[in-house]
Design a protein around this motif. Structure first.
Motif, mmCIF file in Angstrom:
data_model
loop_
_atom_site.group_PDB
_atom_site.id
_atom_site.type_symbol
_atom_site.label_atom_id
_atom_site.label_comp_id
_atom_site.label_asym_id
_atom_site.label_seq_id
_atom_site.Cartn_x
_atom_site.Cartn_y
_atom_site.Cartn_z
ATOM 1 N N GLU A 43 0.834 -1.280 0.196
ATOM 2 C CA GLU A 43 -0.014 -0.034 0.261
ATOM 3 C C GLU A 43 0.938 1.188 -0.310
ATOM 4 O OE1 GLU A 43 -3.556 1.566 2.200
ATOM 5 O OE2 GLU A 43 -2.385 0.270 2.824
ATOM 6 N N ASP A 44 1.159 1.599 -0.823
ATOM 7 C CA ASP A 44 1.250 3.484 -0.751
ATOM 8 C C ASP A 44 0.827 4.203 0.315
ATOM 9 O OD1 ASP A 44 2.737 5.554 -1.340
ATOM 10 O OD2 ASP A 44 1.107 6.717 -2.391
ATOM 11 N N LYS A 45 1.571 4.919 1.310
ATOM 12 C CA LYS A 45 0.947 5.241 2.507
ATOM 13 C C LYS A 45 1.387 6.351 3.218
ATOM 14 C CE LYS A 45 0.828 1.019 5.835
ATOM 15 N NZ LYS A 45 1.201 0.366 6.400
ATOM 16 N N SER A 46 2.366 6.819 1.384
ATOM 17 C CA SER A 46 3.014 8.661 1.957
ATOM 18 C C SER A 46 1.739 9.625 2.086
ATOM 19 C CB SER A 46 3.002 8.972 0.093
ATOM 20 O OG SER A 46 2.536 8.726 -0.433
ATOM 21 N N VAL A 47 2.085 10.733 3.178
ATOM 22 C CA VAL A 47 1.416 11.664 3.138
ATOM 23 C C VAL A 47 1.203 12.503 1.612
ATOM 24 C CG1 VAL A 47 0.431 13.438 4.788
ATOM 25 C CG2 VAL A 47 1.708 11.202 5.761
ATOM 26 N N TYR A 49 -2.661 23.718 3.222
ATOM 27 C CA TYR A 49 -3.198 24.512 4.315
ATOM 28 C C TYR A 49 -2.951 23.632 5.923
ATOM 29 C CZ TYR A 49 -7.528 22.565 3.190
ATOM 30 O OH TYR A 49 -8.433 21.493 3.022
ATOM 31 N N LEU A 50 -2.587 22.093 5.323
ATOM 32 C CA LEU A 50 -2.819 21.083 6.413
ATOM 33 C C LEU A 50 -1.846 21.187 6.874
ATOM 34 C CD1 LEU A 50 -5.603 18.813 5.871
ATOM 35 C CD2 LEU A 50 -6.316 19.842 7.609
#
Length: 75
Positions: A65-69, A74-75
């Motif tokens: 799974e691609d778990k990159s943020v 703006y967060l």
């Protein structure tokens, strides 16, 4: 136009809801049989849920799974 809506009614009442009518009639004849069928469906759902969770665990373990943020700036 009225016949169109009667056709939809006939489709659902006479054909698509027939299994539910049969199950309702079965419950009046034999309560145990109707509930046995319900429990079969519940067991099938539980087996499918456990299978799905095991598949998710396997894919999580393999890091597929691609778990990159990737949130908004703006967060």
């Amino acid at each position: 136009m009225k016949d169109f809506f009667y056709a939809i009614q006939d489709l659902f009442v006479d054909f698509l809801f027939a299994p539910f009518d049969a199950l309702r009639a079965l419950e009046l004849e034999n309560w145990w049989s109707a509930n046995f069928l319900s429990w079969i469906f519940i067991i099938i759902g539980m087996v499918a849920f456990v299978y799905w969770m095991l598949q998710l665990k396997e894919h999580s373990k393999n890091n597929e799974e691609d778990k990159s943020v990737s949130s908004h700036s703006y967060l």
